[in-house]
Scaffold this motif. Structure first.
Motif, mmCIF file in Angstrom:
data_model
loop_
_atom_site.group_PDB
_atom_site.id
_atom_site.type_symbol
_atom_site.label_atom_id
_atom_site.label_comp_id
_atom_site.label_asym_id
_atom_site.label_seq_id
_atom_site.Cartn_x
_atom_site.Cartn_y
_atom_site.Cartn_z
ATOM 1 N N GLY A 73 0.815 -1.208 0.000
ATOM 2 C CA GLY A 73 0.000 0.000 0.000
ATOM 3 C C GLY A 73 0.848 1.257 0.000
ATOM 4 O O GLY A 73 0.516 2.254 -0.662
ATOM 5 N N LEU A 74 1.959 1.222 0.725
ATOM 6 C CA LEU A 74 2.883 2.354 0.715
ATOM 7 C C LEU A 74 3.465 2.561 -0.682
ATOM 8 O O LEU A 74 3.616 3.702 -1.150
ATOM 9 N N ALA A 75 3.768 1.455 -1.370
ATOM 10 C CA ALA A 75 4.285 1.572 -2.733
ATOM 11 C C ALA A 75 3.231 2.137 -3.680
ATOM 12 O O ALA A 75 3.549 2.915 -4.587
ATOM 13 N N VAL A 76 1.974 1.740 -3.492
ATOM 14 C CA VAL A 76 0.899 2.274 -4.340
ATOM 15 C C VAL A 76 0.737 3.777 -4.124
ATOM 16 O O VAL A 76 0.503 4.542 -5.067
ATOM 17 N N LEU A 77 0.892 4.240 -2.885
ATOM 18 C CA LEU A 77 0.772 5.669 -2.593
ATOM 19 C C LEU A 77 1.899 6.494 -3.194
ATOM 20 O O LEU A 77 1.784 7.719 -3.281
ATOM 21 N N ASN A 78 2.987 5.826 -3.598
ATOM 22 C CA ASN A 78 4.148 6.535 -4.143
ATOM 23 C C ASN A 78 4.712 7.499 -3.074
ATOM 24 O O ASN A 78 4.512 8.714 -3.133
ATOM 25 N N PRO A 79 5.423 6.958 -2.071
ATOM 26 C CA PRO A 79 5.755 7.752 -0.887
ATOM 27 C C PRO A 79 6.576 9.007 -1.167
ATOM 28 O O PRO A 79 6.300 10.064 -0.587
ATOM 29 N N ASP A 80 7.589 8.931 -2.040
ATOM 30 C CA ASP A 80 8.407 10.121 -2.301
ATOM 31 C C ASP A 80 7.574 11.241 -2.930
ATOM 32 O O ASP A 80 7.755 12.424 -2.599
ATOM 33 N N ARG A 81 6.680 10.889 -3.837
ATOM 34 C CA ARG A 81 5.829 11.925 -4.426
ATOM 35 C C ARG A 81 4.841 12.464 -3.387
ATOM 36 O O ARG A 81 4.554 13.673 -3.364
ATOM 37 N N LEU A 82 4.302 11.586 -2.523
ATOM 38 C CA LEU A 82 3.392 12.038 -1.478
ATOM 39 C C LEU A 82 4.093 13.013 -0.532
ATOM 40 O O LEU A 82 3.525 14.051 -0.155
ATOM 41 N N ILE A 83 5.334 12.702 -0.157
ATOM 42 C CA ILE A 83 6.101 13.592 0.718
ATOM 43 C C ILE A 83 6.340 14.929 0.033
ATOM 44 O O ILE A 83 6.185 16.003 0.634
ATOM 45 N N ALA A 84 6.725 14.881 -1.241
ATOM 46 C CA ALA A 84 6.973 16.126 -1.972
ATOM 47 C C ALA A 84 5.696 16.948 -2.114
ATOM 48 O O ALA A 84 5.725 18.182 -1.961
ATOM 49 N N ASP A 85 4.579 16.299 -2.400
ATOM 50 C CA ASP A 85 3.308 17.033 -2.536
ATOM 51 C C ASP A 85 2.939 17.745 -1.236
ATOM 52 O O ASP A 85 2.531 18.919 -1.254
ATOM 53 N N ARG A 86 3.063 17.062 -0.118
ATOM 54 C CA ARG A 86 2.706 17.673 1.159
ATOM 55 C C ARG A 86 3.626 18.847 1.490
ATOM 56 O O ARG A 86 3.178 19.872 2.010
ATOM 57 N N ASN A 87 4.897 18.696 1.201
ATOM 58 C CA ASN A 87 5.824 19.792 1.504
ATOM 59 C C ASN A 87 5.633 20.978 0.561
ATOM 60 O O ASN A 87 5.775 22.131 0.975
ATOM 61 N N VAL A 88 5.301 20.707 -0.689
ATOM 62 C CA VAL A 88 5.038 21.803 -1.624
ATOM 63 C C VAL A 88 3.767 22.542 -1.210
ATOM 64 O O VAL A 88 3.716 23.788 -1.217
ATOM 65 N N ASP A 89 2.716 21.808 -0.851
ATOM 66 C CA ASP A 89 1.483 22.461 -0.381
ATOM 67 C C ASP A 89 1.762 23.301 0.869
ATOM 68 O O ASP A 89 1.231 24.425 1.004
ATOM 69 N N ARG A 90 2.566 22.771 1.751
ATOM 70 C CA ARG A 90 2.910 23.527 2.967
ATOM 71 C C ARG A 90 3.705 24.787 2.626
ATOM 72 O O ARG A 90 3.510 25.854 3.233
ATOM 73 N N TYR A 91 4.584 24.707 1.620
ATOM 74 C CA TYR A 91 5.368 25.877 1.217
ATOM 75 C C TYR A 91 4.462 26.948 0.605
ATOM 76 O O TYR A 91 4.622 28.145 0.881
ATOM 77 N N LEU A 92 3.519 26.518 -0.209
ATOM 78 C CA LEU A 92 2.622 27.486 -0.836
ATOM 79 C C LEU A 92 1.731 28.185 0.185
ATOM 80 O O LEU A 92 1.262 29.302 -0.057
ATOM 81 N N GLU A 93 1.492 27.528 1.349
ATOM 82 C CA GLU A 93 0.667 28.131 2.387
ATOM 83 C C GLU A 93 1.477 28.954 3.390
ATOM 84 O O GLU A 93 1.036 30.010 3.831
ATOM 85 N N THR A 94 2.673 28.468 3.752
ATOM 86 C CA THR A 94 3.445 29.097 4.827
ATOM 87 C C THR A 94 4.750 29.724 4.361
ATOM 88 O O THR A 94 5.349 30.508 5.103
ATOM 89 N N GLY A 95 5.232 29.360 3.164
ATOM 90 C CA GLY A 95 6.515 29.866 2.705
ATOM 91 C C GLY A 95 7.708 29.180 3.335
ATOM 92 O O GLY A 95 8.842 29.639 3.166
ATOM 93 N N ARG A 96 7.511 28.059 4.011
ATOM 94 C CA ARG A 96 8.603 27.330 4.665
ATOM 95 C C ARG A 96 8.830 26.021 3.919
ATOM 96 O O ARG A 96 7.888 25.269 3.631
#
Length: 571
Positions: free
Chosen positions: A475-498
């Motif tokens: 299931g972790l492989a299906v979620l594509n963990p590296d892309r999931l991590i990058a997506d969450r951090n990019v969304d956080r950057y667009l909201e907070t600038g960090r």
């Protein structure tokens, strides 16, 4: 009169069979009689088998079939030729399929015929019983029955699926975890272990099976020939070797004659440099030895179902009830505190004097993870030792252990909440994602344990423990963990600038589509290192994640002149 350890002649008359049975079937010693011999002399002393494994795993009788040896040799050559050691790719999947097909051929041959030398018994180990005499080929639970075969086929398919992750995902750390899991499922596929002790013993069998299989294979090379063909294993291997040499030679000549043909088959031809040949031979020996041991196990699976711990004396009701009641009370108090935290939200952390996100999450998550694991151990021991003879005993087991499992689910939720708070504050990382997955898996285990407690049966639980762990990894492989991590951090950057650019630049090519959403110069800072380490793959190193990353990089500009890359360190 007979000496101890000898078998007397059958007596005539009505008592003869009973006397014979008493000498060959040892049982509990009779109580001593007045003036009679001691109890230990009531039956002859039989020699003890050299080991439990030797008795339960005598090995296949006769010699290996040439068909099986040829399939193993072909799979080993394919695996040694297509495996890519630098980065995962298509070659790993092809090697796994070839190995599974070869071991499947060994299983089919074993199911079709009991031995190439019909009517002849050859014990292969001291103390091992002949196959024809013991009937082990038909009376071994889990080895030849339909449910056991279905389970082995399921484990084999799971093994191939785990190896296939290297063809789909570019994250090397994920592929390593999948390979470790594939080693476990592959062992279960060839041994058929089902009980907890059987699974533990199965993990030790493959190395021993490789050594024990060598005489079996030598006899097959020396003695066996397919009926009526006159073709032995040596001639089959010679034919395969000549074919490989001819294909390689003419392939190299055609490649040097035409550039288009060279690009087409360049990745298919093996490396014939000295280093490449040595590496190929090492891979051939490792893969061939592993497949030979696997075929040996498939041809005569060990009886792992008989390896069960001796029944323990049930504890007195007070001995296990009082500790569990106190433990349930402690868990209940902790859960009440955690419920205020869960409903209080992030504001509770900020309002607590001197408490930061890091102190709150990191200071408690690992302790709660240890509590979760220890609780499973406590439940397992209590379920084994608790008396279940009366209805009251069974009700008490269900109430106390069921309460502990239910309260543990709240603790799992609390640990997940702490990790969520920490990830929201400092960003997602691989470690945080993996430990959250482990906590979710432990929560599922508590649900399964609760079902087992209610039913008071857990013979199905060990296989589900391994199966759910593998499903969590897939299931972790299906979620594509590296892309999931990058997506969450990019969304956080667009909201907070960090943003921690230095961490994101170390992700695999799977993260490229998400990192492409960043504005400049952050995009070039995050993608520069990944783009530099993304060369063109050969055919056997083909990977869908890297191919997708190349297509994305071809459509977005990445500046190589950006040197000032700000970042904020997390964990």
């Amino acid at each position: 009169m007979t000496s101890p350890g000898s078998t007397p002649l059958p007596a005539t008359g009505p008592t003869g069979p009973a006397q014979v049975a008493a000498t060959v079937r040892p049982g509990p010693a009779a109580p001593p009689t007045a003036g009679g011999p001691p109890a230990f002399m009531a039956a002859p002393v039989l020699p003890r088998p050299p080991s439990v494994i030797a008795r339960r795993w005598p090995g296949p009788s006769g010699a290996a079939r040439p068909m099986v040896l040829a399939a193993l040799a072909a799979a080993a050559v394919v695996g040694a030729s297509v495996l890519t050691m630098v980065r995962p790719g298509l070659g790993w999947l092809v090697a796994a399929l070839a190995g599974a097909a070869a071991l499947g051929a060994a299983g089919v041959v074993r199911s079709g015929t009991s031995s190439p030398a019909a009517g002849r018994t050859e014990p292969t180990e001291p103390g091992a019983e002949p196959e024809a005499a013991t009937g082990a080929a038909t009376a071994r639970p889990g080895a030849t029955g339909a449910p056991g075969r279905v389970a082995q086929v399921a484990w084999a398919a799971t093994t191939v699926t785990l190896v296939a992750v290297g063809t789909v995902r570019a994250a090397g750390w994920l592929f390593v975890l999948c390979l470790l899991a594939a080693a476990v499922t592959g062992t279960l596929a060839v041994t058929g272990g089902r009980s907890p002790l059987g699974m533990l013993v199965a993990a030790t069998l493959p190395p021993a099976a490789t050594v024990r299989a060598l005489p079996w294979a030598v006899r097959g090379v020396r003695d066996n020939r397919p009926a009526g063909s006159g073709i032995g294993f040596g001639r089959i291997v010679t034919s395969l070797a000549m074919s490989a040499v001819l294909l390689t030679l003419f392939g190299l000549l055609f490649s040097s004659a035409d550039a288009v043909f060279a690009n087409l088959v360049g990745g298919l031809l093996p490396d014939i440099s000295p280093a490449g040949v040595i590496g190929w031979l090492l891979r051939l020996l490792l893969i061939g030895g592993g497949l030979l041991g696997g075929a040996y196990l498939v041809s005569r699976p060990p009886d792992l179902e008989g390896l069960r711990p001796a029944p323990s004396r049930p504890a007195h009701r007070l001995e296990w009830t009082l500790p569990l009641v106190l433990l349930d009370a402690l868990f209940a108090v902790f859960v009440l505190v955690q419920l205020t935290v869960l409903f209080g939200g992030a504001g509770h952390v900020l309002r607590t004097a001197g408490l930061t996100y890091a102190q709150y999450a990191r200071g408690g998550f690992w302790q709660l993870l240890a509590v979760t694991a220890l609780t499973l151990l406590v439940i397992a021991i209590a379920a084994r030792r608790a008396p279940k003879a009366t209805r009251a005993d069974r009700l008490l087991v269900r109430v106390l252990l069921g309460t502990l499992a239910a309260l543990s689910l709240v603790i799992v939720a609390s640990a997940l909440y702490r990790m969520q708070v920490y990830a929201d504050a400092y960003g997602a990382t691989r470690l945080r994602l993996v430990v959250s997955t482990v906590e979710l898996w432990l929560g599922l285990l508590f649900i399964l344990v609760g079902v087992a407690v209610v039913r008071l049966r857990a013979d199905w639980l060990p296989r589900l423990v391994v199966g759910t762990a593998v499903l969590a990894l897939l299931g972790l492989a299906v979620l594509n963990p590296d892309r999931l991590i990058a997506d969450r951090n990019v969304d956080r950057y667009l909201e907070t600038g960090r943003l921690d650019v230095s961490y994101l630049s170390g992700l695999s090519a799977d993260a490229v589509p998400a990192l492409g959403r960043l504005p400049e110069p952050m995009r070039s800072c995050a993608l520069g290192e990944i783009a530099n380490e993304l060369p063109r793959d050969g055919f056997w190193a083909t990977n869908l994640g890297r191919e997708r990353a190349r297509r994305v990089l071809a459509t977005i500009p990445v500046s190589a002149s950006v040197t000032d890359c700000p970042g904020l360190r997390g964990w």
